[in-house]
Design a protein around this motif. Structure first.
Motif, mmCIF file in Angstrom:
data_model
loop_
_atom_site.group_PDB
_atom_site.id
_atom_site.type_symbol
_atom_site.label_atom_id
_atom_site.label_comp_id
_atom_site.label_asym_id
_atom_site.label_seq_id
_atom_site.Cartn_x
_atom_site.Cartn_y
_atom_site.Cartn_z
ATOM 1 N N LEU A 88 -45.710 35.479 49.242
ATOM 2 C CA LEU A 88 -47.119 34.714 48.701
ATOM 3 C C LEU A 88 -48.075 35.265 48.033
ATOM 4 N N ARG A 89 -48.380 34.865 46.543
ATOM 5 C CA ARG A 89 -49.137 35.600 45.867
ATOM 6 C C ARG A 89 -50.726 35.195 46.123
ATOM 7 N N GLY A 90 -51.122 36.506 46.530
ATOM 8 C CA GLY A 90 -52.702 36.302 47.118
ATOM 9 C C GLY A 90 -53.242 35.643 48.130
ATOM 10 N N CYS A 121 -53.217 30.767 48.034
ATOM 11 C CA CYS A 121 -52.731 29.325 47.290
ATOM 12 C C CYS A 121 -52.274 28.027 47.389
ATOM 13 N N ILE A 122 -53.160 28.106 48.682
ATOM 14 C CA ILE A 122 -53.404 26.567 49.026
ATOM 15 C C ILE A 122 -54.337 25.710 47.908
ATOM 16 N N THR A 166 -44.468 26.110 37.702
ATOM 17 C CA THR A 166 -45.568 26.827 37.343
ATOM 18 C C THR A 166 -45.767 26.645 39.183
ATOM 19 N N LEU A 167 -45.268 25.850 39.366
ATOM 20 C CA LEU A 167 -45.901 25.922 41.370
ATOM 21 C C LEU A 167 -44.614 27.935 42.056
ATOM 22 N N LEU A 174 -47.480 29.930 43.034
ATOM 23 C CA LEU A 174 -46.785 30.595 44.194
ATOM 24 C C LEU A 174 -46.574 32.132 44.928
ATOM 25 N N LEU A 175 -45.518 32.350 44.525
ATOM 26 C CA LEU A 175 -44.735 33.083 45.045
ATOM 27 C C LEU A 175 -44.802 34.541 44.293
ATOM 28 N N GLU A 176 -44.749 35.692 45.088
ATOM 29 C CA GLU A 176 -44.453 37.221 43.995
ATOM 30 C C GLU A 176 -43.599 37.055 43.742
#
Length: 233
Positions: A183-185, A190-191, A224-225, A229-231
């Motif tokens: 998860l990025r951040g 992410c939510i 885009t997601l 959302l992902l590293e």
């Protein structure tokens, strides 16, 4: 009772049951026509500009039939909201409805277990995007109508609040399906990003104001997601 009377009794019972079934089918058909007409008039004239008489004329039914389908404009708008969120026929009997599942189940196909069982995080995110596009395409045209209804009707405002809560719960489930280390951040960010990128307002800007096709919007959201959302590996 004579033999003839005994033979006639089952026929009367059968006819009564048939009449009840026909009456129920007619009520369902009328409610469907009223909801389709309400959607048409709301989109054409706006929530404030639509009268119950307009809906009756559009549906080709008596005004009393409109009030049987919904006691007010806000009740009709809420029925349309539920239909848009769930994708279910608004006159489907409750006993025929699918069993309630996890919150993400409100977002449409592919199924919750299918996403959970998919090992590739990038593909999981793309599948979540697929679910969201299904709902946004249904709810997008109605969003302005529903927002206007909520501004003047307490029941509609409460229904919108509940819909937002369901949306937030759905996003928590969606992000929870993804590997935490990817998860990025972090999960909460992410939510929030998922919420921001999939609002009906942004969907309307791209699909209506900028003239994007559904396919273009769908592919953009998938790409885009994954990035947001992902590293990246």
């Amino acid at each position: 009772m004579s033999t003839n009377d005994e033979q006639a009794a089952p026929k009367r019972a059968y006819n009564a049951e048939s009449r009840r079934e026909r009456a129920e089918q007619e009520r369902s058909d009328t409610r469907r026509r009223v909801l389709v007409a309400a959607r048409t008039r709301f989109l054409a004239d706006g929530y404030a500009g639509t009268k119950m008489l307009d809906i009756a004329a559009e549906a080709g039914v008596a005004l009393a039939s409109v009030y049987r389908a919904g006691s007010s404009k806000s009740e009709l708008a809420l029925a349309l909201l539920e239909m848009a969120i769930t994708g279910r026929d608004p006159v489907q009997p409750a006993e025929d409805a699918p069993e309630p599942g996890p919150p993400l189940a409100t977002l449409g196909p592919p199924s919750y277990p299918h996403i959970a069982a998919t090992p590739e995080p990038e593909e999981q995110v793309r599948m979540i995007a697929d679910r969201l596009v299904e709902v946004l395409e249904r709810i997008g045209p109605l969003w302005g109508v529903l927002r206007d209804a909520a501004a003047v009707d307490a029941r509609a405002a409460e229904a919108m609040r509940v819909a937002f809560d369901r949306r937030g719960a759905s996003f928590e489930v969606a992000v929870g399906l993804l590997p935490p280390e990817r998860l990025r951040g972090g999960a909460q960010e992410c939510i929030d990003v998922l919420w921001a990128l999939t609002t009906p307002e942004l969907h309307g800007v791209l699909r209506v104001d900028r003239g994007w096709s559904r396919e273009r919007y769908h592919e953009w959201l998938r790409r885009t997601l994954v990035v947001q959302l992902l590293e990246q590996k």
